[in-house]
Structure formats: structure tokens, C-alpha cells
Design a protein around this motif. Structure first.
Motif, PDB file in Angstrom:
ATOM      1  N   VAL B 203       8.205  76.699  57.234  1.00 31.57           N
ATOM      2  CA  VAL B 203       9.338  76.951  58.132  1.00 31.57           C
ATOM      3  C   VAL B 203       9.361  75.858  59.199  1.00 31.57           C
ATOM      4  O   VAL B 203       8.313  75.531  59.767  1.00 31.57           O
ATOM      5  CB  VAL B 203       9.210  78.336  58.818  1.00 31.57           C
ATOM      6  N   ASN B 204      10.531  75.308  59.470  1.00 32.69           N
ATOM      7  CA  ASN B 204      10.557  74.257  60.484  1.00 32.69           C
ATOM      8  C   ASN B 204      11.056  74.770  61.841  1.00 32.69           C
ATOM      9  O   ASN B 204      11.430  75.942  61.995  1.00 32.69           O
ATOM     10  CB  ASN B 204      11.320  73.018  59.999  1.00 32.69           C
ATOM     11  N   GLY B 205      11.004  73.886  62.818  1.00 32.23           N
ATOM     12  CA  GLY B 205      11.340  74.252  64.191  1.00 32.23           C
ATOM     13  C   GLY B 205      12.749  74.792  64.354  1.00 32.23           C
ATOM     14  O   GLY B 205      12.966  75.773  65.075  1.00 32.23           O
ATOM     15  N   ASN B 206      13.703  74.177  63.671  1.00 33.19           N
ATOM     16  CA  ASN B 206      15.086  74.674  63.739  1.00 33.19           C
ATOM     17  C   ASN B 206      15.165  76.114  63.266  1.00 33.19           C
ATOM     18  O   ASN B 206      15.891  76.927  63.844  1.00 33.19           O
ATOM     19  CB  ASN B 206      15.997  73.848  62.808  1.00 33.19           C
ATOM     20  N   THR B 208      12.724  78.407  63.094  1.00 39.65           N
ATOM     21  CA  THR B 208      12.088  79.325  64.045  1.00 39.65           C
ATOM     22  C   THR B 208      13.025  79.636  65.196  1.00 39.65           C
ATOM     23  O   THR B 208      13.182  80.785  65.601  1.00 39.65           O
ATOM     24  CB  THR B 208      10.817  78.693  64.664  1.00 39.65           C
TER      25      THR B 208
END
Lengths: 418, 418
Positions: B203-206, B208
Motif C-alpha cells: 500500500v502506498n502513501g496516497n 493510506t
């Protein structure tokens, strides 16, 4: 259950905010980050500029003299010739040594290839020497979790690579009674995690991005990882060494590492007071240049730039002859007339790192500069030294088995009282 | 050492991107996130709208009938009256039960007050009943790390609060031979961490930010934490229960929880295939309303909205008399004439959750609606039921000592083979 509160951490020091490792200093020729080290200059990174940019201190003659007085040991080659060239609060560690107060050493490696190369050895050779001189515990972190997060690699592959690399590291000659080697995937435990969570709480997303250059396209793990590399700076991450219950975060640590790892520890130094912990001290090495020249450091992903620990004497000789960038002239006649340039000559740089004898090194420099020593002769001399280093490693490596690795990774106490 | 690679995870399903829990649905009256639950409507959250918004399924009569057929048990109050009102893949768990295939239950709590209140009990009472009916292992996560990260609280205080809350949870009547309760700070271990890191990578920062509404002002820990709540969905996080080496991530789990926790598990369900793991199934409860009315759920931070487990019978009576929002009319005469409104009456809502007898509940509804039953009488009846629940808890609570907690938190195997 709870309402979301505005518990964003206070801003860290302005200094930390200013120290971008990616981005704004692009106009500089040198790029030094945990993931990339390059320069456009044949003589390599400008380390004096790096000291200014990173805000650390030059490891000057005064400190080296004090080190020799305090420890009663002559500075080793890498210290006296400036391969370890900069520091943060190294004097605080010398204070500890002088007063007989405890401290420990922490270094590490992110295993990304099956075998180490000569450049990887530099911090470990130095750390081993430092541990002998200081007689303190050493912890070595293998960041297999980092490699899994950054690379297209399974957890098992990352763990296996870490374990293989441990064997090479052990072959540097560390003392198993005082050295704890761990990979994050296998060591993760409550005291370690507690320090990670405390560091997580102390740094916000803006700051992580500012320090490491992560973007929101990066996975969650990249943003979370810096705390995992920072946590071993705190003695309480190792209760089996420093005591179960004491939470002895007042035992400072000294980190010998290449300067590209500085961002992790700059962050760690900034958060340490919030954790009521000692700030880690650091001592930074330059990079062993690639065979092709000092524009970049040795890199496993480009095998012809490196001497690997498992290269044969013949391979070493061939690589140096074929690839080692020469500061000599195009023809023998020209070389005799104009002389060579030691500053860009990779064989000479190798001798600076590994040739013990100061007098011989100075003779070589003079003769090469004057053109009395030819490039082929210089390469032959460098080959002998590199072959010696690798042969000594290989000799010790023979005795390193899976059982030896178990000995170093075992949770156990050390012969020190805290 | 390695070059930074563009190893950002592939995009998760578009669905996940669309399901913001903060932000875009602000124009809706209902706010339901892991940190806040409010509505402007006196009858409470519109759960049917929530089903559409969250993209889960209604727990309808067909599934409940099938549950009764498969288990041979009559659906409990909370199931047959719609307090557990929605699900994700609950039928997959019924398939397992039907085929005799293994699965487990996972629920949890973030301890934010010394004593649980009646609202906290709801998922645990239901989970206990479900465990008896299914006869499977149950793991209960106490997110003391989350509380440390979100609140102004020391690690020790968060751990202590978790341990106190464990005693209340144990008092619900769980079977120690089949129930593992753990707090993250004390349980963190390599298999658990490995799953966390795998989720971090997926899962990437965007994403999350999109799921949880974190901003870059939030500390690193908030962005890292969702993986810690998601990891226990995977059986391999508990090798002492599901086997040391098997990495049995094909044993699915069922999570009974309040619907505000859905974002964690929506994320988890999306990443499960990347981890070659079963997607967790979920069964969602409504919220026990606050005494003052169904606009919000009970909240420990506002003591007068709650009945606490350590309230005395007299305190319970006083709280219900003083604070329980009434659907009755201003005067007895008016009430006799117009009748009361059960849909907004908190005493009636409490009876829906806790009164076993369907016939009596229906009688109360009729009489109150017609104005035959007065608000004071309804309050008195609700008081008796709440006092009963709390007294039963208190009776079991007496026998719960630190040793009992040790029994539930001990690393041990269960009487199941995998």
C-alpha cells in the motif's frame, strides 16, 4: 474509539528541515543519499563540501591525537589517512572512554548481493579495529526488511541474503563474545519495536519526506523504515546485552558508517531527547571508489566496478589491470616526462585504504607523480595489497559455517556489566 | 547501497481508492471513521446508507437462516435483531463451517480508558457467543501502540491500560484454552512483523491517506499503524496457534467489529491476494448509542454518555433516569394520548441489545408506542437489564486476576490441529 487529536509532533530543529538529501542540492555536482552516490569529478566526491552540506564536523588532527592519547593506540590507516573523515559528537565517545563510562558500537548492512565487495568491507574493517581498541559491545543490523521493501525480492530471499552476508562480515574477524549480529526480520521483538514506535511518534510525514525524499507514491514501508534503522542507536533495543529492565538509554552509541547513511541518524539525533535517550555519535567514511574511477562508489549491481570477496587472485589481477582507472599518461615516454596523477588513480586510492606502511605509500606517491613508477607497476603493487586483504578474508571465511552465524545471532549476554 | 528503484506498489483496486472515510462524504449527515462516529439524526446512523457507502453487504434473513442451519444454533439477540447488520464474505466462513475447514476469529480493542463501557462490550459479547457456536480459536488485539501514537500518553501507561482492559474483556467469559489476548507492544515478534512489512509494501502513501485521511502533519507512526491492525488477519502472525513453519495464510479469519473499523480491513482485504493469503471476512455491529441519544456512540471521554462496567447498580439507575434520552412525551397525559417513540428512546434501544425475550420486547414496543407504558416504567425495565448485564460481568470480574491475564496472554498452543 477516540477522537482524532492533533498530536502531530512538534517541529524538529530547523536544521533537520533544511537538510534535504534529495532535491534542492541538485545543482551541486555530488549526489550522496542512502540510495545513490555519484559525482561528476574524477577525483571523487568533494568531502569538505559534504561536511558543510550535512552539517557534521571534520575529523581533524586534534581529535585523532586525543583518540590516540585516550586509547593508547596509534590511529589506524583509515583514521590517519582521512578515510574516516567526519563525525558527529565523536568527542562525546572519547569522553566516555576517558571516564570509563559505557558505550557501544552500532553499524550495519543492507544485503543486496550474495557476496560483499571491497567497498562494503571498509566500515567493517574499521569497526572491528575500533571495537578492539575500545573493548565495547558491537551490534550489527542487517536490514533485510529494507531490501524487501525497496527491491523486487521475497522475504525469504532477503533473509537468506542477509545470512550469507553475515558470513562475509564475520570473516572480517569480529569477536563473537562481544558482537551481536541481527537481521530485522528475525530479531524484531518488543523492546526494539517500542523504540521504533517512539521514533514514529516523534517525526511527521513532512519531515520524513524532507529528510529522505520519499513521495506519496512510495509504499507505506519506506516511510516507516527509517525508524527501524534508527532504533538500534538506543541501548534499550538490546535488553540481552544492556539489561532486561533498566531501559538504559543513557548508554550512548557510536556509529561507524559511510556518510550516505547520515540522514537516518540525523533524524535519530533529533528525536533522541524526546526519547530521553543519548544522541548517537557518528564517524563517517568516504567511499571506496569504483574501479572505473571515483565518480561513483563500488556497486554490486555493476560487477565490473568491484572486487568481490570471492574473486580469485587471478580475477583481482585481471580486474585491476583491465578496469582500474589510471592517473598515468598515454605512453611510457609521456608518463616518464609528465608523471602520473595519484588523486584520480584508483590503484593508488586502493593503496591509501589498505597499505599499512606510510613510508612506502609516500614513496609510491612521489615516484608515480614524478613518472618514475609506471601505471603497470602501480597496478601490480595495488593488486598485491588487494589480493592480500581478500586472501586474509577468504582464510577466515573458510571457518565460518552456519553454526558460526548462529553463534553471532544468538540472544545472549556479553562480558560487560551495566 | 542500492539505487532507489521505482518499486511503488501497483495500484490497488479502484474501489479502495474510492472509499474515502474522511473528506468527500462530509455532505452526508453521518460521520463514521475509526476516530469519530456522529450523526445529526436522533434515530442514529443510517446503517443502510453506510452499507452502500462502505460497499459491504446487508446481513439478511437468508444468511442468518443459513447460519442457524449450518451451526445448529438459534441466532443470538444481536444477530436476529440486526445489531450485527452487515458483513463482507461472511458466507465464506459459513462455507468453511459447513465443510469442516478451519478458520479463526479476530477482534480487538484500543484501550483508552481504565474501564470498559457497555458499548465496548457489544462486539465482545457477540464474539464470545460466536466462538462458542463455531468452536474456533480467537485472537484479541489490544492496540496499545495505536493509543500511544494518537494520544498524549507514555508507552507504559498505554500498556497498563491495555492490561486493565484485558481483565474486563476476559470477564465477558472467554475460554482461556481457545483465546489468545495480546497487546502489540508485548507481542511484537518476527512472524507478526513479517506480515506488517508485507502489508507496508503493498500500500502506498496516497492510498493510506485516501483510506484513513492522514495528512503529512501526522506522525510517521499513524501512517505505519494500519498494517499493525491488519496483520493479525493472517494466521501466520500466530505460529504458536497455527503452526511454526507452515505459514498457513490459507486459514481464513472472521472479524466481528464495529463498522468504524472497516477501513483497516478493507485495506487488508485488498492486499491479501498479494500476500497469497485468504481475505478476512467481517461481520459489523451498529453502535450502542450514548445515553443522551443516538446521534453519537458511547464515549469514555464523556462519562455521562456511558454506563461503565464498574458503575454500581445505583449509578446505573441514576444515569438512565437522568440522562437516557426518552422517546416519550412531555407530560403523562400527552404520553397516554400520543404514545412514545421507540426509535429514538435510548432505554428501548438498550432493551433491544440486551433483553433476551422477543415476546416481552415486542410487548414493550407496542405498549410504549400506544402510550400505555410510561417513560419512567420503560427506564426502570431497561435499568434492570443493564444492571443484570453489569452484575454478571462484575461477578466474573471478581475472579480475574493478574494471573488470569497471564493465562490468556501466554504464548501457547490451542486444542486444534492445523
Amino acid at each position: 474509539d477516540s477522537k482524532m487529536t492533533n498530536s502531530a509532533p512538534e517541529n524538529l530543529t530547523a536544521k533537520l528541515e533544511e537538510l534535504h538529501v534529495n532535491g534542492e542540492e541538485e545543482d551541486d555536482d555530488d549526489k550522496v543519499t542512502p540510495w545513490e552516490v555519484t559525482t561528476t569529478k574524477a577525483s571523487g566526491i568533494d568531502y569538505d563540501k559534504l561536511i558543510v552540506r550535512f552539517g557534521c564536523r571534520k575529523l581533524d588532527e586534534d581529535i585523532i591525537s586525543r583518540f590516540e592519547r585516550v586509547t593508547g593506540h596509534k590511529a589506524c590507516v583509515m583514521l590517519r589517512r582521512g578515510m574516516f573523515f567526519a563525525h558527529r559528537d565523536f568527542t562525546a565517545i572519547l569522553d566516555c572512554k576517558e571516564k570509563g563510562e559505557p558505550f557501544f558500537l552500532y553499524t550495519g548492512r543492507g544485503a543486496s548481493s550474495g557476496s560483499l565487495h571491497l567497498g562494503h568491507l571498509v566500515p567493517f574493517i574499521f569497526t572491528k579495529w575500533l571495537q578492539e581498541v575500545f573493548d565495547v559491545p558491537l551490534v550489527v543490523q542487517m536490514t533485510d526488511d529494507e531490501k524487501f521493501l525497496w527491491k523486487d525480492m521475497t522475504v525469504d530471499a532477503a533473509k537468506k541474503m542477509s545470512r550469507e552476508n553475515m558470513k562475509d562480515i564475520i570473516s572480517v574477524g569480529f569477536d563473537p563474545t562481544k558482537t551481536f549480529i541481527f537481521n530485522n526480520f528475525d530479531y524484531m521483538c518488543p523492546p526494539f519495536y517500542e523504540n521504533i514506535v517512539k521514533i514514529w511518534k516523534a517525526v511527521n510525514g513532512n519531515q520524513t519526506r524532507s529528510i529522505f525524499g520519499f513521495t506519496s507514491e512510495d509504499c507505506m514501508g519506506k516511510a516507516a523504515f527509517p525508524a527501524v534503522e534508527a532504533a538500534p542507536c538506543f541501548a534499550s533495543s538490546f535488553p540481552h546485552i544492556f539489561g532486561e529492565k533498566g531501559r538504559k538509554n543513557d548508554i550512548p552509541c557510536l556509529i561507524p558508517c559511510a556518510i550516505d547513511q547520515d540522514p537516518y541518524f540525523r533524524m535519530c539525533r533529533d528525536v533522541a531527547p524526546k526519547l530521553k535517550a543519548s544522541k548517537p555519535s557518528l564517524i563517517f567514511s568516504t567511499f571506496l571508489p569504483a574501479l572505473q574511477g571515483a565518480q561513483t562508489k563500488m556497486s554490486s549491481s555493476e560487477p565490473n566496478t568491484c572486487i568481490f570477496l570471492d574473486d580469485t587472485p587471478k580475477q583481482i589481477k585481471n580486474k585491476i589491470n583491465k578496469y582500474a582507472f589510471s592517473g598515468g599518461q598515454q605512453t611510457i615516454e609521456e608518463h616518464r616526462a609528465k608523471g602520473g596523477n595519484c588523486d584520480v588513480d584508483i590503484s593508488f586510492q586502493f593503496l591509501r585504504f589498505f597499505l599499512e606502511d606510510d613510508v612506502e605509500l609516500e614513496n609510491i606517491r612521489e615516484q608515480y607523480t614524478k613518472g618514475e613508477l609506471l601505471s603497470g607497476e602501480l597496478k601490480a603493487r595495488a593488486t598485491v595489497e588487494v589480493q592480500r586483504i581478500i586472501a586474509e578474508m577468504a582464510e577466515r571465511r573458510k571457518n565460518v559455517t552456519d553454526e558460526t552465524v548462529d553463534e553471532f545471532t544468538k540472544i545472549r549476554s556479553f562480558p560487560y556489566q551495566y
